[in-house]
Design a protein around this motif. Sequence first.
Motif, PDB file in Angstrom:
ATOM      1  N   GLN A 227       0.877  -1.274   0.010  1.00 45.29           N
ATOM      2  CA  GLN A 227       0.051  -0.006  -0.005  1.00 45.29           C
ATOM      3  C   GLN A 227       0.768   1.281  -0.040  1.00 45.29           C
ATOM      4  O   GLN A 227       1.922   1.329   0.678  1.00 45.29           O
ATOM      5  N   TYR A 228       0.377   2.144  -0.704  1.00 43.34           N
ATOM      6  CA  TYR A 228       1.088   3.419  -0.879  1.00 43.34           C
ATOM      7  C   TYR A 228       1.233   4.175   0.459  1.00 43.34           C
ATOM      8  O   TYR A 228       0.315   4.165   1.243  1.00 43.34           O
ATOM      9  N   PHE A 229       2.653   4.600   0.804  1.00 36.26           N
ATOM     10  CA  PHE A 229       2.767   5.230   2.098  1.00 36.26           C
ATOM     11  C   PHE A 229       2.930   6.609   1.663  1.00 36.26           C
ATOM     12  O   PHE A 229       3.919   7.097   1.062  1.00 36.26           O
ATOM     13  N   PRO A 230       2.136   7.785   1.760  1.00 31.65           N
ATOM     14  CA  PRO A 230       2.168   8.945   1.450  1.00 31.65           C
ATOM     15  C   PRO A 230       3.346   9.713   2.094  1.00 31.65           C
ATOM     16  O   PRO A 230       3.533   9.516   3.357  1.00 31.65           O
ATOM     17  N   GLY A 231       4.120  10.444   1.616  1.00 30.03           N
ATOM     18  CA  GLY A 231       5.223  11.198   2.082  1.00 30.03           C
ATOM     19  C   GLY A 231       5.891  12.246   1.210  1.00 30.03           C
ATOM     20  O   GLY A 231       5.384  12.480  -0.070  1.00 30.03           O
ATOM     21  N   HIS A 232       7.029  12.748   1.574  1.00 29.63           N
ATOM     22  CA  HIS A 232       7.514  13.834   0.681  1.00 29.63           C
ATOM     23  C   HIS A 232       9.013  13.882   0.427  1.00 29.63           C
ATOM     24  O   HIS A 232       9.791  14.668   0.326  1.00 29.63           O
ATOM     25  N   SER A 233       9.529  12.487   0.555  1.00 24.60           N
ATOM     26  CA  SER A 233      11.134  12.275   0.452  1.00 24.60           C
ATOM     27  C   SER A 233      11.385  12.537  -1.104  1.00 24.60           C
ATOM     28  O   SER A 233      10.350  12.656  -2.039  1.00 24.60           O
ATOM     29  N   LEU A 234      12.548  12.511  -1.376  1.00 21.98           N
ATOM     30  CA  LEU A 234      13.154  12.647  -2.711  1.00 21.98           C
ATOM     31  C   LEU A 234      12.726  11.579  -3.606  1.00 21.98           C
ATOM     32  O   LEU A 234      12.061  11.776  -4.890  1.00 21.98           O
TER      33      LEU A 234
ATOM     34  N   THR B  43       6.013   4.362  -2.516  1.00 24.01           N
ATOM     35  CA  THR B  43       6.452   5.634  -2.669  1.00 24.01           C
ATOM     36  C   THR B  43       5.525   6.451  -3.967  1.00 24.01           C
ATOM     37  O   THR B  43       5.720   7.314  -4.048  1.00 24.01           O
ATOM     38  N   THR B  44       4.797   5.456  -4.590  1.00 23.84           N
ATOM     39  CA  THR B  44       4.099   5.965  -5.487  1.00 23.84           C
ATOM     40  C   THR B  44       2.583   5.825  -5.671  1.00 23.84           C
ATOM     41  O   THR B  44       2.359   4.619  -5.387  1.00 23.84           O
ATOM     42  N   SER B  45       1.758   6.838  -5.457  1.00 27.16           N
ATOM     43  CA  SER B  45       0.551   6.653  -5.597  1.00 27.16           C
ATOM     44  C   SER B  45       0.002   5.748  -6.770  1.00 27.16           C
ATOM     45  O   SER B  45       0.528   6.047  -8.187  1.00 27.16           O
ATOM     46  N   PRO B  46      -1.183   5.010  -6.654  1.00 31.63           N
ATOM     47  CA  PRO B  46      -1.407   4.076  -7.981  1.00 31.63           C
ATOM     48  C   PRO B  46      -1.952   5.020  -9.259  1.00 31.63           C
ATOM     49  O   PRO B  46      -1.346   4.544 -10.218  1.00 31.63           O
ATOM     50  N   ILE B  47      -2.268   6.215  -8.939  1.00 32.88           N
ATOM     51  CA  ILE B  47      -2.749   7.201 -10.079  1.00 32.88           C
ATOM     52  C   ILE B  47      -1.312   7.491 -10.739  1.00 32.88           C
ATOM     53  O   ILE B  47      -1.377   7.404 -12.076  1.00 32.88           O
ATOM     54  N   LEU B  48      -0.379   8.071 -10.183  1.00 34.03           N
ATOM     55  CA  LEU B  48       0.758   8.453 -10.807  1.00 34.03           C
ATOM     56  C   LEU B  48       1.371   7.215 -11.569  1.00 34.03           C
ATOM     57  O   LEU B  48       2.115   7.340 -12.375  1.00 34.03           O
ATOM     58  N   LEU B  49       1.402   5.956 -10.797  1.00 35.82           N
ATOM     59  CA  LEU B  49       1.964   4.775 -11.398  1.00 35.82           C
ATOM     60  C   LEU B  49       1.366   4.491 -12.457  1.00 35.82           C
ATOM     61  O   LEU B  49       2.213   4.179 -13.525  1.00 35.82           O
ATOM     62  N   THR B  50       0.236   4.495 -12.635  1.00 36.93           N
ATOM     63  CA  THR B  50      -0.828   4.285 -14.033  1.00 36.93           C
ATOM     64  C   THR B  50      -0.376   5.267 -15.016  1.00 36.93           C
ATOM     65  O   THR B  50      -0.129   5.002 -16.107  1.00 36.93           O
ATOM     66  N   ASP B  51      -0.298   6.601 -14.592  1.00 38.79           N
ATOM     67  CA  ASP B  51       0.345   7.830 -15.480  1.00 38.79           C
ATOM     68  C   ASP B  51       1.611   7.295 -16.088  1.00 38.79           C
ATOM     69  O   ASP B  51       1.588   7.567 -17.162  1.00 38.79           O
ATOM     70  N   GLY B  52       2.579   6.918 -15.263  1.00 33.51           N
ATOM     71  CA  GLY B  52       3.635   6.930 -15.665  1.00 33.51           C
ATOM     72  C   GLY B  52       3.916   5.492 -16.642  1.00 33.51           C
ATOM     73  O   GLY B  52       4.430   5.894 -17.720  1.00 33.51           O
TER      74      GLY B  52
END
Lengths: 269, 287
Positions: A10-17, A131-140
């Motif tokens: 599961q995606y862990f929200p965060g702001h790391s590099l 580290t990647t939300s599912p939406i960003l992952l599919t966009d990528g």
Amino acid sequence: MALKDITLGQYFPGHSLVHRLDPRTKLIALIAYIVALFLAASFVSYALMVLVLALSVTVSRVPLKAIVRGLKPILFIAIFTAVLNMLYTPGTHVLVSFWIFTITTEGLLRAFFMVVRIMMLVTGTFLLTYTTSPILLTDGLESLLSPLKALKVPVHELAMMMSIALRMIPTLIEETDKIMAAQKARGADFESGGLIQRAKALVPILVPLFISAFRRADELAVAMECRCYHGGEGRTRLRQLKYEGRDYAVLALFVLVTVAAGVLGHFGL
Amino acid sequence: MTPILETRRLSHIYSAGTPFQHTALDEVDFTAHEGEYLGLIGRTGSGKSTLIQHLNGLLKPTSGQVLFQGEDIWSSPKKTRATRFQVGLVFQYPEYQLFEETVYKDISFGPKNMGLDAKEVDRRVRSAACFVGLRDDQLQASPFELSGGQKRRVAIAGVIAMEPRVLILDEPTAGLDPVGVESILGNIRDYHKAHNATIILVSHSMEEVARTVDRLVVVSNGRIPLEGTPREVFRHGDELEEMGLGVPQITRVFHRLRSMGVDIDPSVYTIAQARQAILDRLGKGAK
């Protein structure tokens, strides 16, 4: 324990590099990392890979506990692979020999590397989903696969299907919990009886679950059409993917690591 | 009045020991009496759904006890299962739990699980169908051919067919038209009278609850800050508003009158009571 306690990958929200990297960068880096893992041959190259992984995990600030928990389910596969490798690797330095099995130094080493490789594969992949939300992952994914459009592969549709599927997992789990509770309230018993009886006991859960899944799919399709969704043609995005300086740096690093692993592996190090 | 269902210092913590830990119930003492028509109100997330799922043993208390007729329902697995037949629970939107080929088979799911013989199952199915106003020819129809309101009736009949001593309904009228609301509330009242059963009606609609129940229990933040007859509870109009619960419109009017300096009883919640209160007030004024 409720089904919703499953948090694997599961995606862990965060702001790391690592969180802020472009999803395409992370996908390419992961592929490079996997290739490098398979090129690695011995201690030196594996040490390099461990270093890279440890660095990525540290920078991502994903709790170590989460990673260990993710590794638990594959422990069995890892041990199984290790045992097979140990027993079936031919070699010259025989350590023990019994019945039809011989254990050699080569076998032991190979089993060890195999386990390390599997663990590192899984950890690296989890790092991506953590580290990647599912939406960003599919966009990528969509963006990376877009050259396939020339071959008439419906890339956008596939990516949309994937995001919807990911989006629906928690909803369906919640729904299952609810239906189970409702049927239990009518005296359904899922915990006792033989295999066939238990399978039969699932009917009162599966039928309503399927019906609601179809209903939701239908409603979603109508809602999307109401907002004039008609596929990927000419569609713009809220979040434009854009490579930044850090993305080029990370990509360069991972290409370098892959080449290094290849060279080291070539010399058997 | 004898208590039929009680909780003693009941607490429930979801996902204990994880970052998602959440206390849904905090040492709740709740009592429902034999033959009582009880209203349970609270806003979304107040803990009322968690509470009702403890009352028939679907959730296990983190600490504290749930007693049915004086006995701990968790004393043995057999006891827990038996309690589920005695304390019927109708979930929100129960029509989504239907699964059988015919209405008849779906209603008989509960009684069959109780291990009753075919004759008794048949009697209960027909009697339950009668309570919710389903016609005989509808019993052989597929539940999926029925309208939304009728599906809900089938689902409620599925619980009534177990002939529970306590019937808990979570928002049984959500999403129905006014005629449907009246008719379902009427069906529940019929069951209440015919079996002298205890009814626990969960709702966030004050108007609906106020009209039907004998006693109100207010759940807020995993506790029970208020309980009593509707008049007693509605006297605390401001506190209810603070908990995110409205009071019936007529009650609000009277609270407003009172804050404007009119000496009038602010606990009314029906038009008839309002009329009486105004007449009393006018009578006093005439003297």
